[in-house]
Scaffold this motif. Structure first.
Motif, PDB file in Angstrom:
ATOM      1  N   PRO A 120       0.933  -8.909   5.739  1.00 55.13           N
ATOM      2  CA  PRO A 120      -0.415  -8.477   5.347  1.00 55.13           C
ATOM      3  C   PRO A 120      -1.467  -9.118   6.252  1.00 55.13           C
ATOM      4  O   PRO A 120      -1.385 -10.314   6.554  1.00 55.13           O
ATOM      5  N   GLY A 121      -2.408  -8.318   6.691  1.00 56.95           N
ATOM      6  CA  GLY A 121      -3.551  -8.879   7.411  1.00 56.95           C
ATOM      7  C   GLY A 121      -3.286  -9.319   8.837  1.00 56.95           C
ATOM      8  O   GLY A 121      -4.081 -10.065   9.412  1.00 56.95           O
ATOM      9  N   ASP A 151       0.100   1.648   1.575  1.00 56.66           N
ATOM     10  CA  ASP A 151      -0.260   0.427   0.863  1.00 56.66           C
ATOM     11  C   ASP A 151       0.277   0.540  -0.553  1.00 56.66           C
ATOM     12  O   ASP A 151       0.525   1.628  -1.049  1.00 56.66           O
ATOM     13  N   ALA A 204      -1.526  -0.092  -3.064  1.00 55.80           N
ATOM     14  CA  ALA A 204      -2.640   0.546  -3.756  1.00 55.80           C
ATOM     15  C   ALA A 204      -3.809   0.657  -2.789  1.00 55.80           C
ATOM     16  O   ALA A 204      -3.817   0.034  -1.734  1.00 55.80           O
ATOM     17  N   SER A 205      -4.798   1.462  -3.143  1.00 58.10           N
ATOM     18  CA  SER A 205      -6.065   1.653  -2.417  1.00 58.10           C
ATOM     19  C   SER A 205      -5.953   2.655  -1.279  1.00 58.10           C
ATOM     20  O   SER A 205      -4.862   2.957  -0.786  1.00 58.10           O
ATOM     21  N   LYS A 237      -4.390 -11.025  17.339  1.00 62.30           N
ATOM     22  CA  LYS A 237      -5.395 -12.077  17.096  1.00 62.30           C
ATOM     23  C   LYS A 237      -5.277 -13.199  18.136  1.00 62.30           C
ATOM     24  O   LYS A 237      -5.369 -14.391  17.796  1.00 62.30           O
ATOM     25  N   TYR A 245      -7.631 -16.158  18.311  1.00 65.85           N
ATOM     26  CA  TYR A 245      -7.482 -17.361  17.483  1.00 65.85           C
ATOM     27  C   TYR A 245      -6.675 -18.463  18.194  1.00 65.85           C
ATOM     28  O   TYR A 245      -6.565 -19.572  17.680  1.00 65.85           O
ATOM     29  N   SER A 253       1.473 -14.517   1.813  1.00 65.55           N
ATOM     30  CA  SER A 253       2.015 -13.836   2.990  1.00 65.55           C
ATOM     31  C   SER A 253       2.724 -14.846   3.885  1.00 65.55           C
ATOM     32  O   SER A 253       2.478 -16.048   3.764  1.00 65.55           O
ATOM     33  N   ASN A 303       5.541 -13.365   1.240  1.00 65.15           N
ATOM     34  CA  ASN A 303       5.542 -11.952   0.830  1.00 65.15           C
ATOM     35  C   ASN A 303       4.494 -11.815  -0.262  1.00 65.15           C
ATOM     36  O   ASN A 303       4.524 -12.561  -1.244  1.00 65.15           O
ATOM     37  N   VAL A 360       4.152  -9.167  -2.126  1.00 64.47           N
ATOM     38  CA  VAL A 360       4.525  -8.110  -3.077  1.00 64.47           C
ATOM     39  C   VAL A 360       5.555  -8.635  -4.087  1.00 64.47           C
ATOM     40  O   VAL A 360       5.214  -9.010  -5.206  1.00 64.47           O
ATOM     41  N   CYS A 361       6.809  -8.700  -3.686  1.00 66.59           N
ATOM     42  CA  CYS A 361       7.911  -8.901  -4.626  1.00 66.59           C
ATOM     43  C   CYS A 361       7.885 -10.229  -5.392  1.00 66.59           C
ATOM     44  O   CYS A 361       8.271 -10.251  -6.567  1.00 66.59           O
ATOM     45  N   GLU A 391       6.641 -10.121  -8.843  1.00 66.60           N
ATOM     46  CA  GLU A 391       7.367  -9.346  -9.867  1.00 66.60           C
ATOM     47  C   GLU A 391       8.487 -10.128 -10.531  1.00 66.60           C
ATOM     48  O   GLU A 391       9.041  -9.675 -11.522  1.00 66.60           O
ATOM     49  N   PRO A 413      -7.641 -15.449   8.013  1.00 63.35           N
ATOM     50  CA  PRO A 413      -7.354 -14.382   8.982  1.00 63.35           C
ATOM     51  C   PRO A 413      -6.754 -13.122   8.365  1.00 63.35           C
ATOM     52  O   PRO A 413      -6.773 -12.068   8.992  1.00 63.35           O
ATOM     53  N   GLU A 414      -6.216 -13.206   7.149  1.00 58.98           N
ATOM     54  CA  GLU A 414      -5.625 -12.015   6.524  1.00 58.98           C
ATOM     55  C   GLU A 414      -6.664 -10.987   6.094  1.00 58.98           C
ATOM     56  O   GLU A 414      -6.328  -9.816   5.904  1.00 58.98           O
ATOM     57  N   ASP A 464      -9.857  -7.928   2.071  1.00 51.30           N
ATOM     58  CA  ASP A 464      -9.532  -6.707   1.314  1.00 51.30           C
ATOM     59  C   ASP A 464      -8.179  -6.787   0.606  1.00 51.30           C
ATOM     60  O   ASP A 464      -7.771  -5.820  -0.050  1.00 51.30           O
ATOM     61  N   LYS A 465      -7.491  -7.899   0.716  1.00 56.99           N
ATOM     62  CA  LYS A 465      -6.118  -7.979   0.201  1.00 56.99           C
ATOM     63  C   LYS A 465      -6.001  -7.793  -1.320  1.00 56.99           C
ATOM     64  O   LYS A 465      -5.000  -7.245  -1.777  1.00 56.99           O
ATOM     65  N   TYR A 520      -7.345  -5.628  -3.113  1.00 57.81           N
ATOM     66  CA  TYR A 520      -7.255  -4.186  -3.384  1.00 57.81           C
ATOM     67  C   TYR A 520      -5.895  -3.635  -2.997  1.00 57.81           C
ATOM     68  O   TYR A 520      -5.428  -2.650  -3.558  1.00 57.81           O
ATOM     69  N   LYS A 521      -5.277  -4.268  -1.996  1.00 55.77           N
ATOM     70  CA  LYS A 521      -4.019  -3.739  -1.479  1.00 55.77           C
ATOM     71  C   LYS A 521      -2.792  -4.336  -2.177  1.00 55.77           C
ATOM     72  O   LYS A 521      -1.740  -3.714  -2.201  1.00 55.77           O
ATOM     73  N   TYR A 522      -2.933  -5.554  -2.692  1.00 51.30           N
ATOM     74  CA  TYR A 522      -1.807  -6.242  -3.335  1.00 51.30           C
ATOM     75  C   TYR A 522      -2.250  -6.753  -4.703  1.00 51.30           C
ATOM     76  O   TYR A 522      -2.222  -7.953  -4.970  1.00 51.30           O
ATOM     77  N   PRO A 523      -2.684  -5.834  -5.574  1.00 51.08           N
ATOM     78  CA  PRO A 523      -3.335  -6.269  -6.817  1.00 51.08           C
ATOM     79  C   PRO A 523      -2.433  -7.079  -7.753  1.00 51.08           C
ATOM     80  O   PRO A 523      -2.914  -8.003  -8.408  1.00 51.08           O
TER      81      PRO A 523
END
Lengths: 216, 216
Positions: free
Chosen positions: A38-39, A65, A67-68, A164, A167, B37, B120, B122-123, B126, B141-142, B145-146, B148-151
């Protein structure tokens, strides 16, 4: 009596991925599966690629993604057709999602299809989606030890884009150690050093993409 | 006749996670599941936490990665007991891995058990592992907006640690937009801004951890 050996029995996902790839090749579309944490800057790289290539290459984008629709919205703002996949929790794209998304892409009007996978260094490497090329980004802030921790991703791809790069002066990232680690896993991998902020390395990456387009 | 409703039938993983948590609590060990991440700075935060707390808190660490023992090696160098889990491809820790790893931890000699999950977003969100506290890092640096993408990740945790704050001047990360997004998903989440390079925010994070230890 000879024992019958059944080889190449592809999983359901791999079968569907092969079908996707056939459909893309029939339509002379080069699809590139772009993976990273991510990112790491997948969407930014896609936007820079669009800027450099849009005058001579017809581009479409599939964004994925959990979501979104943030990423597809950014692409569409540039006037490039984009489809957003929401995986609804799944941590990678699979071939079936791409099969469905391809119904919304005008393949006859597309030369290059950039597919942004879910931000994840693990699972996307395990699932073929039918793209002819698989590439990954690793951003400088993530650190140079990632090939040791996520080896499958680094062995699966044809190109590793170090993103990046701006950086780097702030970071203890060791470029030569990183190159050694990547080449140890994947001697044929092509490496790029890019910064979407300064533009560094974007021409090399875009030139490679164009050479792949000519080969396709 | 009343219909029998079976509630709270936990999955095999959740059952085992509950057992892990019971074992930890019986031994007065506070376990903290640290997620992020790849390359967001989990190991660096653990090392800084060790430096600040080692004089008054007995710490042990469980490190998890797909492959390699790089992270556990870094911890052991500090003289703190560490166990490395290699998930062999699995993109998250599960309760069974922790159950096995706990056999190698001297629970009677441990107050705080820091568990570094696989990189990670995501998983890991869970899968319960039995830790009393779940926290995550999101590095500057990520990007902001994360959430919204990985709620799911952002809703699962009790604390969000914004790491690599020293990169903020180079970045377009919008802190107030990020706070709004996190609070929208998870109003009770505690937020920290830290940099392991400058030491910014580490005392706040460590003070929070100590307050959780007293509560445990």
């Amino acid at each position: 009596m000879k024992v019958k050996v059944l080889q190449n029995i592809l999983s359901a996902n791999d079968q569907l991925a092969a079908k996707n790839q056939e459909l893309l090749s029939q339509n002379k579309v080069l699809a590139v599966n772009i993976m990273s944490s991510p990112g790491a800057g997948k969407t930014s790289l896609i936007l820079e690629t669009i800027k450099k290539l849009r005058d001579r290459v017809r581009i479409a984008v599939i964004e994925a993604d959990i979501a979104s629709t943030i990423d597809a919205d950014r692409i569409i703002k540039e006037g490039v057709p984009a489809v957003q996949i929401n995986t609804g929790g799944q941590c990678h794209i699979d071939a079936n999602m791409i099969s469905n998304a391809l119904e919304s892409v005008s393949l006859a009007k597309t030369d290059l299809l950039l597919i942004e996978n879910v931000g994840n260094l693990v699972c996307p490497a395990e699932f073929k989606i039918g793209a002819q090329k698989n590439v990954m980004l690793l951003s400088i802030p993530e650190g140079d030890d990632k090939p040791y921790k996520y080896p499958l991703m680094f062995t699966t791809v044809e190109a590793v884009i170090i993103s990046k790069m701006d950086y780097l002066p702030l970071s203890d990232f060791n470029l030569s150690a990183f190159y050694r680690a990547v080449k140890g896993l994947n001697p044929k991998a092509k490496l790029f050093q890019v910064s979407c902020k300064t533009g560094e390395g974007i021409p090399d990456w875009v030139a490679w993409l164009e050479s792949q387009l000519k080969g396709s």
